[in-house]
Design a protein around this motif. Structure first.
Motif, PDB file in Angstrom:
ATOM      1  N   ILE A 178       0.848  -1.195   0.000  1.00  0.00           N
ATOM      2  CA  ILE A 178       0.000   0.000   0.000  1.00  0.00           C
ATOM      3  C   ILE A 178       0.881   1.243   0.000  1.00  0.00           C
ATOM      4  O   ILE A 178       1.917   1.284   0.673  1.00  0.00           O
ATOM      5  CB  ILE A 178      -0.910   0.039   1.244  1.00  0.00           C
ATOM      6  N   LYS A 212      -1.807  -1.062  -3.952  1.00  0.00           N
ATOM      7  CA  LYS A 212      -2.991  -0.261  -3.671  1.00  0.00           C
ATOM      8  C   LYS A 212      -2.606   1.136  -3.191  1.00  0.00           C
ATOM      9  O   LYS A 212      -1.682   1.292  -2.392  1.00  0.00           O
ATOM     10  CB  LYS A 212      -3.855  -0.953  -2.616  1.00  0.00           C
ATOM     11  N   ILE A 259      -3.995   4.732  -1.404  1.00  0.00           N
ATOM     12  CA  ILE A 259      -5.018   5.399  -0.599  1.00  0.00           C
ATOM     13  C   ILE A 259      -4.705   6.887  -0.609  1.00  0.00           C
ATOM     14  O   ILE A 259      -3.620   7.292  -0.174  1.00  0.00           O
ATOM     15  CB  ILE A 259      -5.038   4.864   0.843  1.00  0.00           C
ATOM     16  N   GLU A 279      -7.665   3.049  -4.151  1.00  0.00           N
ATOM     17  CA  GLU A 279      -8.575   2.118  -3.501  1.00  0.00           C
ATOM     18  C   GLU A 279      -9.518   2.838  -2.547  1.00  0.00           C
ATOM     19  O   GLU A 279     -10.650   2.400  -2.322  1.00  0.00           O
ATOM     20  CB  GLU A 279      -7.779   1.059  -2.738  1.00  0.00           C
ATOM     21  N   ASP A 280      -9.050   3.966  -1.983  1.00  0.00           N
ATOM     22  CA  ASP A 280      -9.867   4.703  -1.013  1.00  0.00           C
ATOM     23  C   ASP A 280      -9.411   6.150  -0.978  1.00  0.00           C
ATOM     24  O   ASP A 280      -8.324   6.502  -1.473  1.00  0.00           O
ATOM     25  CB  ASP A 280      -9.738   4.071   0.379  1.00  0.00           C
ATOM     26  N   SER A 288      -7.888  -2.735   1.420  1.00  0.00           N
ATOM     27  CA  SER A 288      -6.905  -2.695   0.333  1.00  0.00           C
ATOM     28  C   SER A 288      -6.075  -3.965   0.293  1.00  0.00           C
ATOM     29  O   SER A 288      -5.851  -4.549  -0.780  1.00  0.00           O
ATOM     30  CB  SER A 288      -5.991  -1.473   0.493  1.00  0.00           C
ATOM     31  N   ARG A 291      -6.011  -6.767  -2.691  1.00  0.00           N
ATOM     32  CA  ARG A 291      -4.740  -7.078  -3.361  1.00  0.00           C
ATOM     33  C   ARG A 291      -4.454  -8.574  -3.295  1.00  0.00           C
ATOM     34  O   ARG A 291      -4.007  -9.188  -4.266  1.00  0.00           O
ATOM     35  CB  ARG A 291      -3.599  -6.289  -2.725  1.00  0.00           C
TER      36      ARG A 291
END
Length: 247
Positions: free
Chosen positions: A83, A112, A114, A134-135, A154, A158
């Motif tokens: 992430i 991912k 964010i 993802e967010d 996330s 993934r």
């Protein structure tokens, strides 16, 4: 130069310890399988806050941090991340530029992202999601629980994507084996006949009254049959793929 907290972990990264485990949902943040997270934010205060929120959330992760997009490139080249938490407002470019860099990197296409921002701007949120984030979390609404929710979701997605990719790779390998096996069964007898005819032709070249044209005709026919077998290989692949899906 990248920024990270100093301790005994590899590459001076911070390890946040906890007992948070969700094995029931295939999410695991135990010491043996910790998520690797990179923070890009040009505010030292905000980076420290995010670290504190990770700790309060009870997430066991490796944390690295950078303050610029150029340093982000350096870290992506050196380390694989699950992430990347990206601040939208950066001193060099925007968070969208960072997301573009992340997903264009050959080793981080499935990492991912964010997005976080100091302002709760709906247009930024829409843009971030369109770019593959993802967010999206505004800093004003970012709590330990909200961060935990974004990170766990996330990681879960993934892991699911990687599992699906692994299954697809196995299916392709099995398909290739099936195709080769079928082609081998078709071509080997043809090649054996060709070899037999060539050897016979070689022996008969020095002998009078031998039927050489017939031998050449046999070789020609076998070559055509092998060519047709190879031409049918794509259709064979499609049929085998369909058969595997049905089963």
């Amino acid at each position: 130069m990248s920024l990270s907290s100093t301790n005994t972990q590899p590459r001076n990264r911070t390890m946040l310890s906890s007992s948070y485990i969700e094995t029931e949902n295939d999410v695991f943040f135990g010491s043996a399988n910790s998520a690797s997270v990179l923070i890009i934010d040009d505010s030292e205060f905000d980076r420290k806050r995010i670290r504190r929120l990770f700790r309060d959330a009870g997430l066991n992760v490796f944390l690295d941090e950078v303050d610029t997009i150029s340093n982000l490139q350096e870290m992506l080249n050196e380390t694989s991340y699950d992430i990347v938490i990206i601040d939208y407002n950066l001193s060099e470019g925007t968070g969208i530029d960072a997301v573009t860099l992340l997903h264009s990197h050959p080793e981080h296409a499935d990492t991912k992202a964010i997005m976080i921002t100091g302002d709760d701007q709906s247009n930024v949120a829409v843009q971030a999601m369109k770019m593959g984030c993802e967010d999206y979390i505004s800093k004003a609404q970012m709590t330990a629980e909200r961060l935990k929710q974004a990170v766990v979701t996330s990681i879960r997605k993934r892991a699911a994507a990687q599992n699906s990719s692994a299954k697809m790779e196995l299916m392709v390998q099995d398909l290739a084996k099936d195709v080769l096996s079928d082609l081998s069964g078709i071509l080997q007898p043809k090649l054996a006949n060709m070899l037999r005819d060539l050897r016979a032709l070689k022996r008969q070249l020095s002998q009078p009254d031998t039927n050489i044209p017939e031998r050449l005709e046999n070789i020609d026919r076998n070559c055509i049959e092998m060519w047709n077998a190879l031409a049918k290989a794509p259709n064979l692949c499609a049929e085998l793929k369909t058969d595997k899906k049905l089963h």
